[in-house]
Structure formats: structure tokens, C-alpha cells
Design a protein around this motif. Sequence first.
Motif, PDB file in Angstrom:
ATOM      1  N   THR A 109       5.610  31.490  34.602  1.00  0.00           N
ATOM      2  CA  THR A 109       4.638  32.509  34.200  1.00  0.00           C
ATOM      3  C   THR A 109       5.136  33.174  32.916  1.00  0.00           C
ATOM      4  OG1 THR A 109       5.707  34.257  35.491  1.00  0.00           O
ATOM      5  CG2 THR A 109       3.938  33.042  36.581  1.00  0.00           C
ATOM      6  N   CYS A 159       6.268  25.854  31.293  1.00  0.00           N
ATOM      7  CA  CYS A 159       6.169  25.244  32.617  1.00  0.00           C
ATOM      8  C   CYS A 159       7.321  24.299  32.878  1.00  0.00           C
ATOM      9  CB  CYS A 159       4.849  24.491  32.750  1.00  0.00           C
ATOM     10  SG  CYS A 159       3.402  25.566  32.591  1.00  0.00           S
ATOM     11  N   GLN A 168      -3.375  26.193  32.045  1.00  0.00           N
ATOM     12  CA  GLN A 168      -2.800  27.193  32.944  1.00  0.00           C
ATOM     13  C   GLN A 168      -3.890  28.154  33.426  1.00  0.00           C
ATOM     14  OE1 GLN A 168       0.342  28.957  30.581  1.00  0.00           O
ATOM     15  NE2 GLN A 168       1.354  26.992  30.289  1.00  0.00           N
ATOM     16  N   THR A 169      -3.592  28.905  34.465  1.00  0.00           N
ATOM     17  CA  THR A 169      -4.520  29.914  34.958  1.00  0.00           C
ATOM     18  C   THR A 169      -4.091  31.283  34.441  1.00  0.00           C
ATOM     19  OG1 THR A 169      -3.261  30.159  37.009  1.00  0.00           O
ATOM     20  CG2 THR A 169      -5.117  28.633  37.050  1.00  0.00           C
ATOM     21  N   TYR A 189       5.844  25.067  37.618  1.00  0.00           N
ATOM     22  CA  TYR A 189       5.905  26.497  37.884  1.00  0.00           C
ATOM     23  C   TYR A 189       6.375  27.229  36.638  1.00  0.00           C
ATOM     24  CZ  TYR A 189      10.902  25.718  38.574  1.00  0.00           C
ATOM     25  OH  TYR A 189      12.222  25.363  38.395  1.00  0.00           O
ATOM     26  N   CYS A 201      -4.617  30.836  28.057  1.00  0.00           N
ATOM     27  CA  CYS A 201      -4.036  30.142  29.206  1.00  0.00           C
ATOM     28  C   CYS A 201      -4.719  28.794  29.455  1.00  0.00           C
ATOM     29  CB  CYS A 201      -4.128  31.004  30.461  1.00  0.00           C
ATOM     30  SG  CYS A 201      -3.293  32.595  30.339  1.00  0.00           S
ATOM     31  N   SER A 202      -6.047  28.788  29.469  1.00  0.00           N
ATOM     32  CA  SER A 202      -6.762  27.550  29.801  1.00  0.00           C
ATOM     33  C   SER A 202      -6.549  26.465  28.754  1.00  0.00           C
ATOM     34  CB  SER A 202      -8.252  27.810  30.025  1.00  0.00           C
ATOM     35  OG  SER A 202      -8.855  28.295  28.850  1.00  0.00           O
ATOM     36  N   CYS A 224      -0.178  34.165  32.014  1.00  0.00           N
ATOM     37  CA  CYS A 224      -0.509  32.763  32.228  1.00  0.00           C
ATOM     38  C   CYS A 224       0.417  32.224  33.315  1.00  0.00           C
ATOM     39  CB  CYS A 224      -0.311  31.948  30.957  1.00  0.00           C
ATOM     40  SG  CYS A 224      -1.458  32.328  29.617  1.00  0.00           S
ATOM     41  N   GLN A 225      -0.168  31.406  34.204  1.00  0.00           N
ATOM     42  CA  GLN A 225       0.598  30.805  35.290  1.00  0.00           C
ATOM     43  C   GLN A 225       0.428  29.300  35.238  1.00  0.00           C
ATOM     44  OE1 GLN A 225      -1.491  32.754  38.510  1.00  0.00           O
ATOM     45  NE2 GLN A 225       0.131  34.277  38.718  1.00  0.00           N
ATOM     46  N   CYS A 226       1.524  28.587  35.378  1.00  0.00           N
ATOM     47  CA  CYS A 226       1.476  27.127  35.422  1.00  0.00           C
ATOM     48  C   CYS A 226       0.786  26.687  36.710  1.00  0.00           C
ATOM     49  CB  CYS A 226       2.888  26.550  35.359  1.00  0.00           C
ATOM     50  SG  CYS A 226       3.766  27.040  33.857  1.00  0.00           S
ATOM     51  N   ARG A 227       0.203  25.514  36.655  1.00  0.00           N
ATOM     52  CA  ARG A 227      -0.432  24.951  37.846  1.00  0.00           C
ATOM     53  C   ARG A 227       0.536  23.990  38.528  1.00  0.00           C
ATOM     54  NH1 ARG A 227      -6.314  24.144  35.094  1.00  0.00           N
ATOM     55  NH2 ARG A 227      -6.930  26.324  35.295  1.00  0.00           N
ATOM     56  N   ALA A 228       0.485  23.972  39.869  1.00  0.00           N
ATOM     57  CA  ALA A 228       1.364  23.093  40.662  1.00  0.00           C
ATOM     58  C   ALA A 228       1.132  21.645  40.257  1.00  0.00           C
ATOM     59  CB  ALA A 228       1.079  23.300  42.140  1.00  0.00           C
TER      60      ALA A 228
END
Length: 101
Positions: A89, A97, A63-64, A87, A58-59, A80-84
Motif C-alpha cells: 500500500t 507491489c 490497484q484499488t 501486497y 491507482c487503477s 493505493c492497494q495492490c491486488r492479490a
Amino acid sequence: GEQACEDPDASAASRHDWMCLCRAPLVGSGLARQAVCKLDECTAQCGTCANSGAGHVCSLQGQTCEDLDVDARATRTWQCQCRAPAYGTAVGAPAVCTLDE
């Protein structure tokens, strides 16, 4: 097994001080009881983990990572989640993203 138990003072006068510790990559402990072991696949080094192999999946994509279920028996549950302001996952892989303009 996934944990090891030890008694720091085996004398008859010392009771209820034994402890069980989870073995890596699991984390957790229990005083005078079996440990509750957890596995955070975002932070641990293991075959199913997000940071094994080529690096932090992710990093590396900016991403987180979040482990949706840290139960030791639940594997491949990280996402993995996109950062604002973007958006998106994805479970077990980098997210696609989308930028919200």
C-alpha cells in the motif's frame, strides 16, 4: 460554502421540509438540518483526489483505491492497494507491489 440549503415548499403550512445539500465534489445531505459533507478522494474529481489530473492513479497501475478518512476536511488520505496475490500500500501514490509466491 460547501453546501446550499433550499426549501422546496415555502408556504406557512409546510414546515421542517428544508434540505441542505453538499456541493461537489463533496457528497451528503441533511433534512431540516445542516448536511454532513464527506469527500471520498477515490471517487471524486478534486485537486487532492486520486482520479484527478492524468487519470485514476491507482487503477492505472491495476490497484484499488481506498480513502482512509472521508471527512471533508481530511485531504490526501487516499491510498493505493495492490491486488492479490501481490501486497503493498502507499498513501497518495501508487503502491510498490510485492508478489508473495
